[in-house]
Design an enzyme around this catalytic site. Structure first.
Site, PDB file in Angstrom:
ATOM      1  N   LYS A  21       0.839  -1.201   0.000  1.00 32.62           N
ATOM      2  CA  LYS A  21       0.000   0.000   0.000  1.00 32.62           C
ATOM      3  C   LYS A  21       0.871   1.247   0.000  1.00 32.62           C
ATOM      4  O   LYS A  21       0.637   2.178  -0.779  1.00 32.62           O
ATOM      5  CB  LYS A  21      -0.908  -0.035   1.230  1.00 32.62           C
ATOM      6  CG  LYS A  21      -2.054   0.938   1.176  1.00 32.62           C
ATOM      7  CD  LYS A  21      -2.919   0.835   2.431  1.00 32.62           C
ATOM      8  CE  LYS A  21      -3.734  -0.447   2.450  1.00 32.62           C
ATOM      9  NZ  LYS A  21      -4.338  -0.713   3.759  1.00 32.62           N
ATOM     10  N   ARG A  91      -3.169   3.294   8.402  1.00 28.15           N
ATOM     11  CA  ARG A  91      -3.516   2.147   7.557  1.00 28.15           C
ATOM     12  C   ARG A  91      -2.406   1.119   7.525  1.00 28.15           C
ATOM     13  O   ARG A  91      -1.244   1.436   7.292  1.00 28.15           O
ATOM     14  CB  ARG A  91      -3.785   2.622   6.118  1.00 28.15           C
ATOM     15  CG  ARG A  91      -4.645   3.843   6.038  1.00 28.15           C
ATOM     16  CD  ARG A  91      -4.722   4.365   4.605  1.00 28.15           C
ATOM     17  NE  ARG A  91      -5.361   3.432   3.688  1.00 28.15           N
ATOM     18  CZ  ARG A  91      -5.376   3.608   2.368  1.00 28.15           C
ATOM     19  NH1 ARG A  91      -4.758   4.646   1.822  1.00 28.15           N
ATOM     20  NH2 ARG A  91      -5.977   2.715   1.603  1.00 28.15           N
ATOM     21  N   GLY A 100      -8.135  -7.077   4.122  1.00 21.99           N
ATOM     22  CA  GLY A 100      -9.034  -7.171   5.263  1.00 21.99           C
ATOM     23  C   GLY A 100      -8.471  -7.914   6.464  1.00 21.99           C
ATOM     24  O   GLY A 100      -9.161  -8.084   7.463  1.00 21.99           O
ATOM     25  N   MET A 102      -5.648  -7.132   8.296  1.00 21.42           N
ATOM     26  CA  MET A 102      -5.126  -6.283   9.368  1.00 21.42           C
ATOM     27  C   MET A 102      -6.029  -5.061   9.475  1.00 21.42           C
ATOM     28  O   MET A 102      -7.072  -4.999   8.866  1.00 21.42           O
ATOM     29  CB  MET A 102      -3.691  -5.916   9.081  1.00 21.42           C
ATOM     30  CG  MET A 102      -2.774  -7.125   9.226  1.00 21.42           C
ATOM     31  SD  MET A 102      -1.093  -6.717   8.880  1.00 21.42           S
ATOM     32  CE  MET A 102      -1.186  -6.189   7.193  1.00 21.42           C
ATOM     33  N   ARG A 335      -3.311  -1.577  -6.469  1.00 20.91           N
ATOM     34  CA  ARG A 335      -2.516  -2.807  -6.379  1.00 20.91           C
ATOM     35  C   ARG A 335      -2.900  -3.713  -7.550  1.00 20.91           C
ATOM     36  O   ARG A 335      -3.937  -3.506  -8.179  1.00 20.91           O
ATOM     37  CB  ARG A 335      -2.756  -3.520  -5.059  1.00 20.91           C
ATOM     38  CG  ARG A 335      -4.195  -3.980  -4.909  1.00 20.91           C
ATOM     39  CD  ARG A 335      -4.472  -4.595  -3.550  1.00 20.91           C
ATOM     40  NE  ARG A 335      -5.901  -4.480  -3.267  1.00 20.91           N
ATOM     41  CZ  ARG A 335      -6.442  -4.543  -2.061  1.00 20.91           C
ATOM     42  NH1 ARG A 335      -5.687  -4.713  -1.014  1.00 20.91           N
ATOM     43  NH2 ARG A 335      -7.729  -4.431  -1.891  1.00 20.91           N
ATOM     44  N   HIS A 453      -2.961 -45.823  -6.975  1.00 22.33           N
ATOM     45  CA  HIS A 453      -3.672 -46.255  -8.169  1.00 22.33           C
ATOM     46  C   HIS A 453      -4.796 -45.301  -8.525  1.00 22.33           C
ATOM     47  O   HIS A 453      -4.919 -44.830  -9.660  1.00 22.33           O
ATOM     48  CB  HIS A 453      -4.218 -47.674  -7.946  1.00 22.33           C
ATOM     49  CG  HIS A 453      -5.003 -48.192  -9.108  1.00 22.33           C
ATOM     50  ND1 HIS A 453      -6.369 -48.075  -9.181  1.00 22.33           N
ATOM     51  CD2 HIS A 453      -4.605 -48.786 -10.248  1.00 22.33           C
ATOM     52  CE1 HIS A 453      -6.773 -48.603 -10.318  1.00 22.33           C
ATOM     53  NE2 HIS A 453      -5.717 -49.058 -10.985  1.00 22.33           N
ATOM     54  N   GLU A 743      14.501 -45.923 -13.648  1.00 22.51           N
ATOM     55  CA  GLU A 743      13.672 -45.779 -12.453  1.00 22.51           C
ATOM     56  C   GLU A 743      14.256 -46.508 -11.248  1.00 22.51           C
ATOM     57  O   GLU A 743      13.729 -46.449 -10.154  1.00 22.51           O
ATOM     58  CB  GLU A 743      12.241 -46.246 -12.727  1.00 22.51           C
ATOM     59  CG  GLU A 743      12.151 -47.625 -13.338  1.00 22.51           C
ATOM     60  CD  GLU A 743      10.730 -47.985 -13.758  1.00 22.51           C
ATOM     61  OE1 GLU A 743       9.780 -47.347 -13.283  1.00 22.51           O
ATOM     62  OE2 GLU A 743      10.576 -48.924 -14.556  1.00 22.51           O
ATOM     63  N   SER A 762      13.742 -43.158 -20.514  1.00 19.65           N
ATOM     64  CA  SER A 762      12.632 -42.395 -19.963  1.00 19.65           C
ATOM     65  C   SER A 762      12.689 -42.535 -18.447  1.00 19.65           C
ATOM     66  O   SER A 762      12.654 -43.646 -17.929  1.00 19.65           O
ATOM     67  CB  SER A 762      11.300 -42.914 -20.502  1.00 19.65           C
ATOM     68  OG  SER A 762      10.246 -42.170 -19.949  1.00 19.65           O
ATOM     69  N   CYS A 829       8.487 -39.768 -17.538  1.00 25.17           N
ATOM     70  CA  CYS A 829       7.086 -40.160 -17.631  1.00 25.17           C
ATOM     71  C   CYS A 829       6.455 -40.382 -16.261  1.00 25.17           C
ATOM     72  O   CYS A 829       5.396 -40.961 -16.155  1.00 25.17           O
ATOM     73  CB  CYS A 829       6.928 -41.389 -18.509  1.00 25.17           C
ATOM     74  SG  CYS A 829       7.801 -42.822 -17.867  1.00 25.17           S
ATOM     75  N   TYR A 849      11.896 -34.363 -23.468  1.00 21.67           N
ATOM     76  CA  TYR A 849      10.456 -34.126 -23.310  1.00 21.67           C
ATOM     77  C   TYR A 849      10.008 -34.571 -21.928  1.00 21.67           C
ATOM     78  O   TYR A 849      10.698 -35.331 -21.242  1.00 21.67           O
ATOM     79  CB  TYR A 849       9.648 -34.871 -24.381  1.00 21.67           C
ATOM     80  CG  TYR A 849       9.722 -36.374 -24.276  1.00 21.67           C
ATOM     81  CD1 TYR A 849       8.838 -37.072 -23.448  1.00 21.67           C
ATOM     82  CD2 TYR A 849      10.669 -37.120 -24.994  1.00 21.67           C
ATOM     83  CE1 TYR A 849       8.902 -38.456 -23.325  1.00 21.67           C
ATOM     84  CE2 TYR A 849      10.741 -38.486 -24.886  1.00 21.67           C
ATOM     85  CZ  TYR A 849       9.854 -39.151 -24.054  1.00 21.67           C
ATOM     86  OH  TYR A 849       9.916 -40.502 -23.924  1.00 21.67           O
TER      87      TYR A 849
HETATM   88  P1  ADP Z   1      -7.583  -2.340   3.643  1.00 20.28           P
HETATM   89  O1  ADP Z   1      -6.151  -2.656   3.549  1.00 20.28           O
HETATM   90  O2  ADP Z   1      -8.335  -3.267   4.515  1.00 20.28           O
HETATM   91  O3  ADP Z   1      -8.213  -2.133   2.289  1.00 20.28           O
HETATM   92  P2  ADP Z   1      -7.309   0.500   3.847  1.00 20.28           P
HETATM   93  O4  ADP Z   1      -6.131   0.999   4.592  1.00 20.28           O
HETATM   94  O5  ADP Z   1      -7.201   0.505   2.379  1.00 20.28           O
HETATM   95  O6  ADP Z   1      -7.684  -0.924   4.395  1.00 20.28           O
HETATM   96  O7  ADP Z   1      -8.525   1.371   4.309  1.00 20.28           O
HETATM   97  C1  ADP Z   1      -9.841   1.008   4.005  1.00 20.28           C
HETATM   98  C2  ADP Z   1     -10.599   2.184   3.450  1.00 20.28           C
HETATM   99  O8  ADP Z   1     -10.540   3.302   4.323  1.00 20.28           O
HETATM  100  C3  ADP Z   1     -10.069   2.715   2.162  1.00 20.28           C
HETATM  101  O9  ADP Z   1     -10.526   1.974   1.082  1.00 20.28           O
HETATM  102  C4  ADP Z   1     -10.648   4.097   2.128  1.00 20.28           C
HETATM  103  O10 ADP Z   1     -11.967   4.059   1.642  1.00 20.28           O
HETATM  104  C5  ADP Z   1     -10.653   4.483   3.570  1.00 20.28           C
HETATM  105  N1  ADP Z   1      -9.525   5.371   3.834  1.00 20.28           N
HETATM  106  C6  ADP Z   1      -8.291   5.020   4.207  1.00 20.28           C
HETATM  107  N2  ADP Z   1      -7.500   6.120   4.331  1.00 20.28           N
HETATM  108  C7  ADP Z   1      -8.267   7.169   4.006  1.00 20.28           C
HETATM  109  C8  ADP Z   1      -8.028   8.573   3.927  1.00 20.28           C
HETATM  110  N3  ADP Z   1      -6.838   9.110   4.176  1.00 20.28           N
HETATM  111  N4  ADP Z   1      -9.055   9.363   3.560  1.00 20.28           N
HETATM  112  C9  ADP Z   1     -10.254   8.823   3.289  1.00 20.28           C
HETATM  113  N5  ADP Z   1     -10.545   7.524   3.348  1.00 20.28           N
HETATM  114  C10 ADP Z   1      -9.563   6.689   3.705  1.00 20.28           C
HETATM  115 MG    MG Z   2       7.832 -47.773 -12.732  1.00 27.78          MG
HETATM  116 MG    MG Z   3      -7.724  -0.972   0.938  1.00 27.48          MG
END
Ligand code: ADP
Ligand code: MG
Ligand code: MG
Length: 869
Positions: A21, A91, A100, A102, A335, A453, A743, A762, A829, A849
């Protein structure tokens, strides 16, 4: 040491230090996109935090504070200032995306004073308190570990009390009351007041994000995805922009192409007047990104262009998060987009045709194993979600299958003949089950490994198979199995996923994929780059033509024993085995000859002149003998023996260790007439098809399980004599090759000698692995998992070749063999012939091959191309 980087100090290549990120935010900042300013605390700081017993060092804290001052001046706002406060998000973001897993905290910096400042400066009290209550909720959840439900309940109560459906209906006054109630919860739960000092909030939040690296869901996500546990997460501190200020605001996520199909069209969702996770959290139903065109045309246009720019910049499909504040677009994340196999294929081909990437890049970007998803049926996603898991075995042969369970091959065949969807469930399968396996939608066994088998045959058939599901206790006699206290009887429905090894209760709907033109394109390009040949293991004309359709360039292994198990042939085969004189044996063999010949004719025709390697009979003879009483009686009668004598003969063939017993070339040395009959069948078939169809056939006759040079020279003579006799009889000048399997470890050690006689090698890497490790491949399943769990083996050597040990024998065999015959043709093979990692090794080892089961052929073609690039 530098622990903190401003966004403008980083770039896309710094994922390791700044996390995915952070690197993305830095890159977007540097290419001039509208990114809210901020800084990244590095993954090294995370490691340092853990090294210091979960404490931030003074140096790190100083650098955070210094960067905060820079951020304040850039934004012309001040952290904690009552008039014009700076608010930030905190973040998480590791090197590998862990969506989602962390935590993230928004609106940090709010307190009773700054909330008033925000209300005043934006002239929007509702917005200020909506942000404040979100902040307390997220901070309470992430930092103070207070259950989310407690906060949700208050919000729900407030809505219900006022009769609102939507949280946008809550007024400023409602939200003020919510904030008071939220703070009360924090006090109750932590015994302390909600922290009001923004700097304290910030450090607490950063530490909490570092701690979230080791929450349970993050740990299990890393385990599932092979992500190391010691690389840590970075933390991004970013000034807030607001999607929740009113109807000219919003937030959303979008992919630059459709992640399910690969179609080149923006794909995504957004919500008006919303913040952060509202879109994915399902609080309101989001709108399709296309609708943004009507609601905010200018913003849509800018977003569309930005998405395109990002895709061109990264040269790959992007997954983008954005927020709109008062009609102004902000980019919050980009990403590489996760996608299905079908989408990956489609996007890769399209991008080459758009000139975005080269063919080489397209080839390298695809995961060969994922092609499996495109060749086999899969479960319908919705149906799968609702399904109950019964147990997990080995993913022996991919695809999804459902049906009624039957415990014998006959029962499956009968039910399938009635049009039922069936599955064959057995403790383990044996060659007698072939027809049932063929008739069933899928196969489940309680015992056996990846080269058992059931696994080998199912892969050959392209049929779903879960093998070695030890949780399932099969009672074949009672026609039922039990698992976790539940009983399943004949006729009950279950479903199997051979790609994951999972077994489910009930019938789950399956969908059969269609092969797209994109698939053909990728295969065509793969063939341009690869130098390693790809053949198939096929025993029947049907398997062989499937493989040819998938691009096989020949048959690398035709196992003749499967032909012996045919019900019509078994009586003759059994008589051949049990004959006590050469004359009687030859008589039985003469009955088998035309049938074997018929098979080879079918295969030669299906191959249309492509090379076919036929292996002489390999398995120990007792495998062909009857085990059930009624069959034994029938055989005794057929041979004019009484049952007791019959049993004596049968028992006499029993071996203590059949895998190391009288099998392979050892059979033909005792009974050369078997090899003579098989050679005759091969040669006659080849000559007939050559003459009838004009294919230029050069039969390749392969002698199995050679470990001693003299075994080969002896059998070479037997085979060559017969071949010459047939040629003379048929007045044919057909050419043929006699080669051997590599083998047995000893064979690889004396490969130079063996190559004096052998015209090709082979590598049978299944047996070679079995004998090099001394692991019985049918029993290794029982302990290999423990070996993997305890770090004794990195992976199952029957699945992916052991480069260090078995690989060394392969290399030695190649070097010694080619010392004698510089252009000796050498193939593989074993099951490894279809495994991408092993294919990479075989390419480097200089093999000619690989040969694999028909459905693996496309995977092998792609993997071979990747190995060459
Ligand atoms: P995740 O890694 O779970 O996607 P993010 O760090 O991307 O978490 O944050 C989730 C959401 O929070 C982002 O998609 C965005 O909508 C909102 N967000 C994060 N930072 C900001 C910011 N500086 N301003 C506005 N919204 C933010
Ligand atoms: Mg054999
Ligand atoms: Mg995000």
């Amino acid at each position: 040491k530098k622990w903190v980087y401003l966004f403008e100090e980083g770039n896309a290549n710094m994922k390791e230090l700044l996390g995915g990120k952070g690197a993305g935010l830095a890159e977007m900042t540097n290419i001039g996109l509208p990114v809210p300013q901020g800084f990244t605390v590095t993954t090294e700081a995370c490691t340092e935090y853990y090294n210091q017993n979960k404490k931030l060092s003074d140096e790190i804290i100083d650098q955070i504070n210094n960067n905060l001052v820079i951020l304040e001046s850039k934004c012309e706002k001040k952290f904690g200032n009552a008039e014009n406060p700076l608010l930030v998000s905190v973040r998480s973001g590791a090197k590998f995306s862990m969506p989602g897993m962390m935590d993230t905290i928004l609106n940090l910096g709010l307190n009773d004073e700054t909330v008033a400042g925000i209300a005043k400066s934006t002239n929007n009290e509702r917005f200020a308190f909506d942000s404040y209550r979100r902040f307390i909720q997220m901070f309470g959840d992430v930092v103070q570990e207070i259950s989310k439900d407690k906060f949700d309940k208050i919000l729900d109560d407030a809505k219900e009390k006022n009769g609102y459906k939507d949280d946008t209906e809550l007024t400023a006054a409602d939200l003020k009351a919510v904030v008071v109630a939220y703070k009360k919860i924090v006090k109750e739960e932590t015994g302390k007041d909600f922290p009001l000092d923004p700097k304290e909030q910030l450090l607490m939040a950063i530490e909490a994000v570092f701690r979230s690296w080791n929450n349970n869901r993050a740990i299990s996500y890393r385990n599932m995805n092979d992500i190391p546990h010691d690389i840590g997460t970075a933390v991004n501190v970013q000034s807030m922009v607001y999607g929740n200020m009113g109807d000219d605001c919003g937030t959303g996520v979008a992919f630059t192409r459709n992640p399910a199909t690969g179609q080149k069209k923006l794909f995504g969702e957004f919500l008006i007047n919303a913040q952060g996770e509202d879109v994915v959290a399902g609080i309101r139903t989001p709108k399709n990104i296309d609708d943004l065109k009507d609601i905010m045309p200018a913003v849509y246009k800018q977003f569309h262009e930005t998405a395109e720019l990002l895709e061109n910049h990264y040269k790959d499909m992007q997954d983008i998060e954005f927020t709109i504040e008062k009609n102004k677009l902000y980019m919050l994340q980009t990403r590489t987009g996760k996608r299905t196999a079908a989408a990956a294929l489609c996007a890769a081909v399209d991008m080459v045709e758009e000139g975005l990437i080269t063919k080489e890049e397209a080839i390298l970007r695809l995961d060969p194993l994922s092609l499996d998803q495109l060749l086999h049926p899969t479960f319908e996603e919705a149906a799968l979600k609702a399904a109950a898991l019964l147990g997990t075995g080995l993913p022996a042969s991919p695809g999804a299958a459902m049906g009624k369970i039957y415990f014998t091959a006959e029962a499956v065949c009968a039910a399938a003949a009635n049009g039922e969807e069936t599955l064959l469930v057995r403790k383990e399968t044996s060659p007698e089950d072939i027809e049932g396996m063929n008739a069933a939608n899928g196969i489940l066994t309680a015992r056996g490994g990846m080269t058992s088998h059931a696994a080998v045959v199912a892969r050959g058939m392209g049929k779903c198979c879960v093998a070695g599901c030890e949780a399932i206790k099969v009672d074949e006699a009672a026609k039922r199995f039990s698992v976790g206290g539940q009983i399943f009887n004949e006729g009950d429905y279950i479903s199997l996923n051979g790609s994951t090894g999972k077994v489910y209760k009930g019938s789950i709907k399956t969908v059969t994929p269609e092969l797209s033109g994109h698939f053909g394109k990728i295969m065509e390009w793969a063939d341009e780059f690869r130098t390693l040949g790809v053949r198939t293991n096929a025993d029947t004309p049907r398997d062989a033509s499937v493989a040819v359709r998938f691009g096989a360039e020949g048959v690398g292994l035709c196992r003749t024993e499967h032909m012996f198990f045919d019900e019509a042939r078994l009586p003759s085969v059994r008589r051949m085995i049990l004959s006590d004189t050469k004359e009687l044996r030859e008589k039985a063999l003469a009955e088998i000859l035309p049938m074997q010949k018929e098979d080879f004719i079918g295969i030669y025709k299906a191959l249309e002149g492509r090379p076919v390697t036929v292996r002489l009979l390999d398995p120990p003879l007792h495998e062909f003998l009857p085990t059930e009483d009624k069959d034994i009686e029938a055989l005794a009668q057929d041979m004019g023996l009484n049952k007791v004598d019959m049993l004596t003969v049968i028992n006499g063939l029993e071996e203590f260790n059949p895998m190391l017993g009288h099998r392979g070339c050892r059979l033909a040395i005792t009974y050369p007439e078997i090899a003579e009959m098989q050679t005759r069948a091969i040669m006659e078939a080849a000559i007939e098809v050559k003459e009838a169809c004009g294919f230029n056939i050069v039969p390749e006759i392969m002698i199995p399980l050679v470990g001693i040079n003299e075994e080969l020279t002896y059998l070479d003579k037997v085979v060559r004599n017969t071949a010459e006799i047939v040629k003379a009889e048929k007045k044919s000048d057909i050419k043929y090759l006699i080669g051997t399997m590599m083998e047995i470890p000893r064979a690889t050690l004396i490969a130079d000698k063996i190559a004096e006689t052998a015209e090709f090698f082979s590598f049978g890497t299944n047996d070679l692995t079995q004998m090099t490790y001394g692991f019985s491949r049918d029993d290794a399943g029982k302990f290999i998992t423990d070996y993997k769990d305890k770090g004794i083996l990195p992976n199952d050597p029957f699945q992916s070749i052991d480069v260090e040990g078995v690989g060394k024998l392969v290399e030695m065999g190649v070097t010694l063999g080619r010392k004698t015959k510089p252009d000796l043709k050498i193939g593989v093979c074993g099951e490894h012939g279809g495994d991408p990692k092993s294919i990479y090794f075989f390419h480097k080892a200089g093999l000619s091959y690989v040969s694999c089961s028909p459905f693996r052929v496309p995977i092998a073609r792609l993997a071979a191309a990747q190995a060459a690039l």
